[in-house]
Each structure stands twice: as structure tokens, then as C-alpha cells.
Enzyme design. Structure first.
Site: not given
Length: 572
Positions: A446, A449-451, A498
Site C-alpha cells: 500500500c 505497508g503496515w496497515d 490505530r
């Protein structure tokens, strides 16, 4: 014998390997000792810490977590350990390169080399080449999150990464790292040069040469102490932290402000190649200045050319790394062509750099960001009734997926799909490509690159495991530990941020398992209806119990910290 590749200092490499071995307190598995309850409690401890603060992956507790992940990988695969000292600060301290399945060790299936074709047996020179490629691609992607293989299946690597970085990050990040290194040195930390000695070119050690664990009881006690101390300090520590990451892929604000002027002049409103040309043109304009002598002018021209070549060098390094990993298909989950924030661009993508990435098949699969997962851990959340607003001008990426007759899905209708439908269809597409009888590797990314990236890599790992195709020796609780710890926490998911914003994509990942028990989500190689349904149902329930336990741990610490004043804070 341990093989250290690309390390300039053998003594330093030996010390590094020894440190890894010392931290592997729980490396050896014992079915009798590691009960379901213990595995789930250990996962809850990891998640509880991640809920409170960003995990420090160099801490002893998370070093131990990393070693336990290594043990789980080694049940079914031949593993090479890549010691990630300074390659990427938001990646695990140890990356695990899966060379092949253990049942086929007589012919180890390695990644493709740069020239193409499979390497049936490795040599020291080929290992060195792989590590050099990783270093040569170091700054090609946002936050240095370079392509990393995380799943090995069907003679191919499934990799993850961030999207491509802009030229300003390529130029600026090394200077920021130097400043940070100097600051740490002033505070009594380790300098960048000393850290580089440990990195070399990301040394790889033979998995069988890492020593096994010491006494499990002592290790468990130390781990529990680490959990308690980490939770105790993190509640008050996190109250003073700013929200550093607004959404998946947001770049560091200091870096963005530092590069704002360059980005507006050099990268805005065009593709990456045009931006590079514009930077070069701007620098050519400076050359009309009269220099005192020819030597001074020649030096200026050399510096200008070196700056332009730097970006191309890392771009080419990224391409060669993808080639070495056998990647043929890139799945881009970004909803933008280039991420725009704070009035300037902070990243680009293969969609823009198509002239350089023409040898890869690019599947553009725009997938909503974390803001769409608001309150995903509540009963009121229904992914079938949640839709993304595609009319926002900044969401300029247009989906482009080759038609797959076997799936019968019209991917051009993605803007009409609900969150459930778009997740269903993209996951089926990824599983289809993974199951194809070829050796074409896959890259998923994405922005940072961590969700969204771990959402799909984790779902792929779980669904292939549920079909009995990967990690065949792992139980449900062990699979839960591996995917939570490795795919999410160690690879940099900002769970604490989050949770504060109630963007619960992490929770959605496991709650969503109830919707993919059907055979349409099974890999066509070996579908087993009863096995799949039972495994996914069990794993989801284990997660729910673990998640509730982790939240209770955090809430108890918060209650102690706020109810008793300074005495309560000390007690917590």
C-alpha cells in the site's frame, strides 16, 4: 557452521550471531509445555504492549518474540536469518527468508537470480548477491521498507513492502539518519558507523547453527517481567505522545517540511520520470552562472549528475531485488497514484514509474485506508454496509486488473463494492495468483505497508494454512502467534495509534475470518471444506479471547495509573 555474508568485520558478526542465540530463550518447541492457554496468553501480552506504545523491536522481549517466530517457521521450512540492524528500522530485527519446504530439502527451491531461472543449490556468492541487492535497494521505497519475502508457497515468494519513495526522500533520508545518529551519540547511544558494522550487508546465518533455548521456565519469567514493566511505563508514556501517523503511509512531518519546497518544484503534478527531469532542468538553469574557472564548473556538473544518478541507482536496485526474489506481479493497494499530504507529494508508485517497471505485471487494486475501519471492533460495525467514497479528488488511482475467467469477477466494478465485497474479491484474486502453477512471485504493498498490506498478507497466510498448504505442522494457537507477532506487530503496524483513533483494521483482519470459510476462498490445489471451516472458526475464536484479554490488561493498568494518584502510578 554459521555462514556470515557481506560482513566486513568477522568479530562483530560473531558477536551479533551470539546475541541472537542468547535471545532465543524460547526457541525449542515442546508440545507438552506450550499449551493453548500459554500461546494465547503470550499473544495477548504482545498485543497489550503494542496497544500502549510502539514496540521497540530491539528489546529483549521482542527479540524473544522474534526467535519464537523463527522456531515456528523452522517447523516446515528451511530458514535463513537476515539480521536487520539498519536496513529498515520499522521491520523486524530478524527477517526470515524461507528457502524452501523442509520436506524437499534434497532440492532447495531458492529465489530466481537476476539473470532468470531457478537456483537449485546456493553458493556463498549467490547469498552475497542477494544481500547486496537488499542494500542497493535501501532507499527506493518509503521509510526504507524494501521488498521482503514473508510467505513461501507453490515454489514462489509472496513479498511485502511500501510504495516507491520520492526523490526528496532518497536524497534527504541519509542526512536525517546522520543527524539522528549524532543525536544518539550525544545521548550516549551507538553511532551510525558502529551500527553499520553490525549491518554489513544484512548478514545471513544458517538457521540450524543458531543455538537452542535455555531453560523455558526462566525465560518465561523474564518475558512476563518484561510485559509488566513495559505495560507499566507505557500507559503514562503514551499520554504524552503526539499522533504521529494520521493514516497508512503518512510520512514523517519533519521530513516532509524539510522537503516541501523541493517537492513542489520537482515532483508535483507529473510522473516520477518528469520530476527527475525537472530537477535536472532546474539544476541546469543554475549552470548559466559564470564560474571562476573551468575546474569549479566541472565539479558542479559532476555533483548535479551524481544527485540524479542516486535516485536511478536505488530504483534499479529495487528492480534487481524484485527479480532476485522472482517477483513477476505487483499488487498495488493505493487509492492514489502518488500520496499527497501537507500540500506536496510524499510518495509515488509503480503506476507512475511504469517506464521503469514494465517487466512486471501491475495489478492496481485500490483498497480503502484505515479510516474506513472506524469502530470495526464493535457490534455496530457491518462491513457489508460500509463503502468508500471514491469521489474525493485525491483518490485518483484507477483500478486495473486483468480478467480472470476462473473467478468470474468484474474488477472494474470495485467502486460499487462494499468493504466486505472488495476484501472478498481482492483476497480471491491474490489466492488465485498464489495457486497458479508457475514460479511467478508476488509483491503486495500500500503506502507504508503496515496497515492494508499486513491485512492481505496475514489473510493469505491464514487461508493457505486453513487449507493445509502452508505451515502444515502449526496448530491454530501457533498460527495466531505467528501472524499476529510477525505479520502485524514486528513489521511495524501502529496498533497504539490505530486504537486511539478507533481505526481497528487489525481487529477486522481476524473477525473477517468468519466470512471466508467457504470453498470459493480456498486455494484450488487442495480444498478441504471441513478442515478449512474448522480451522478458521477456531482461529477466530482464539483471537477474540486473546483480544479481550489484551484489552483487559491495558484497562487494568490504566485504571491503576489514574485512580491512585502518584501512588497508583507507581503501583501500576
Amino acid at each position: 557452521m554459521t555462514t556470515v555474508i557481506g560482513d566486513r568485520d568477522a568479530a562483530t558478526a560473531t558477536a551479533t550471531t551470539t546475541d541472537v542465540a542468547d535471545n532465543c530463550n524460547d526457541l525449542t518447541h515442546s508440545e507438552k509445555d506450550n499449551t493453548t492457554a500459554q500461546w494465547c496468553n503470550d499473544v495477548a501480552a504482545i498485543v497489550a504492549i503494542a496497544m500502549c506504545k510502539e514496540p521497540n523491536r530491539s528489546e529483549a522481549f521482542f527479540q524473544n518474540v522474534s526467535c519464537r517466530c523463527k522456531d515456528l517457521f523452522e517447523r516446515d521450512y528451511v530458514v535463513k536469518v537476515i539480521n536487520n540492524t539498519t536496513l529498515c528500522p520499522t521491520y523486524p530485527a530478524h527477517l526470515f527468508f524461507l528457502k524452501g519446504e523442509k520436506k524437499a530439502t534434497d532440492v532447495i527451491l531458492c529465489p530466481n537470480n537476476v539473470e532468470g531461472g531457478n537456483m537449485e543449490e546456493e553458493t556463498e556468492g549467490e547469498e552475497l548477491n542477494l544481500n547486496e541487492l537488499m542494500c542497493n535497494a535501501e532507499y527506493a521505497r518509503c521509510r526504507k521498507r524494501l521488498p521482503c519475502p514473508v510467505i513461501y508457497f507453490n515454489n514462489k515468494h509472496i513479498c511485502r513492502s511500501a510504495t516507491l519513495s520520492i526523490p526528496q526522500e532518497v536524497y534527504g533520508r541519509p542526512y536525517l539518519e546522520t543527524i539522528s545518529s549524532f543525536y544518539n551519540y550525544l545521548l550516549g547511544g551507538v553511532t551510525g558507523n558502529e551500527a553499520k558494522k553490525d549491518e554489513g550487508t544484512a548478514d545471513i546465518t544458517d538457521s540450524e547453527d543458531v543455538s537452542e533455548c535455555s531453560d523455558n521456565t526462566d525465560a518465561k519469567t523474564d518475558a512476563d517481567d518484561d510485559v509488566v514493566s513495559s505495560l507499566s511505563s507505557s500507559v503514562n508514556e503514551q499520554n504524552n505522545r503526539d499522533d504521529n501517523d494520521d493514516e497508512d503511509g503518512d510520512e514523517n512531518e519533519v521530513e516532509e517540511e524539510k522537503t516541501k519546497e523541493d517537492s513542489e518544484n520537482g515532483d508535483k503534478g507529473g510522473d516520477e520520470g518528469d520530476a527527475d527531469n525537472k530537477v535536472a532542468d532546474d539544476e541546469d538553469d543554475v549552470e548559466i552562472i559564470d564560474f571562476d574557472n573551468e575546474e569549479e564548473e566541472d565539479m558542479h556538473l559532476l555533483q548535479t549528475k551524481a544527485s540524479c544518478d542516486t535516485v536511478q541507482k536505488y530504483r534499479q536496485g529495487d528492480i534487481r531485488l524484485l527479480q532476485a526474489l522472482g517477483v513477476k506481479v505487483v499488487f498495488d493497494l493505493m487509492v492514489e497514484n502518488k500520496k499527497f499530504k501537507y500540500l506536496f507529494y510524499v510518495s509515488t508508485s509503480e503506476k507512475v514509474m511504469g517506464n521503469m517497471y514494465t517487466e512486471f505485471n501491475l495489478a492496481v487494486m485500490p483498497y480503502p485506508g484505515v479510516e474506513l475501519f472506524h469502530n470495526a471492533d464493535t457490534d455496530a460495525f457491518d462491513s457489508n454496509n460500509v463503502k468508500h467514497d471514491w469521489d474525493t479528488p485525491e483518490f485518483d488511482a484507477e483500478g486495473s486488473v486483468a480478467h480472470v475467467p476462473a473467478l468470474g469477477i468484474d474488477f472494474s466494478l470495485y467502486k460499487e463494492w462494499s468493504l466486505r465485497q472488495i476484501t472478498d474479491n481482492y483476497l480471491r484474486l491474490l489466492i488465485h495468483y498464489a495457486g497458479e502453477k508457475n514460479s511467478d512471485g508476488i509483491l503486495i504493498h500500500c503506502i507504508s505497508g503496515w496497515d492494508r498490506t499486513p491485512l492481505f498478507t496475514s489473510l493469505m497466510r491464514i487461508t493457505l494454512w486453513a487449507d493445509g498448504l502452508v505451515h502444515t505442522s502449526l496448530s491454530a494457537e501457533e498460527m495466531l502467534y505467528l501472524t499476529v507477532a510477525y505479520d502485524w506487530v514486528l513489521f511495524g503496524h501502529q496498533l497504539h495509534t490505530r486504537m486511539k483513533k478507533k481505526e481497528n483494521i487489525f481487529f477486522f483482519n481476524f473477525d473477517y475470518l468468519q466470512f471466508i470459510v467457504g470453498e470459493e476462498f480456498a486455494c484450488g490445489l487442495a480444498p478441504n471444506k471441513s478442515l478449512r471451516r474448522g480451522r478458521l472458526t477456531e482461529l477466530r475464536q482464539l483471537f477474540m479471547d486473546m483480544y479481550s484479554s489484551a484489552k483487559s490488561m491495558v484497562e487494568e493498568k490504566q485504571r491503576r495509573a489514574t485512580s491512585g494518584g502518584w501512588i497508583g502510578w507507581l503501583w501500576s
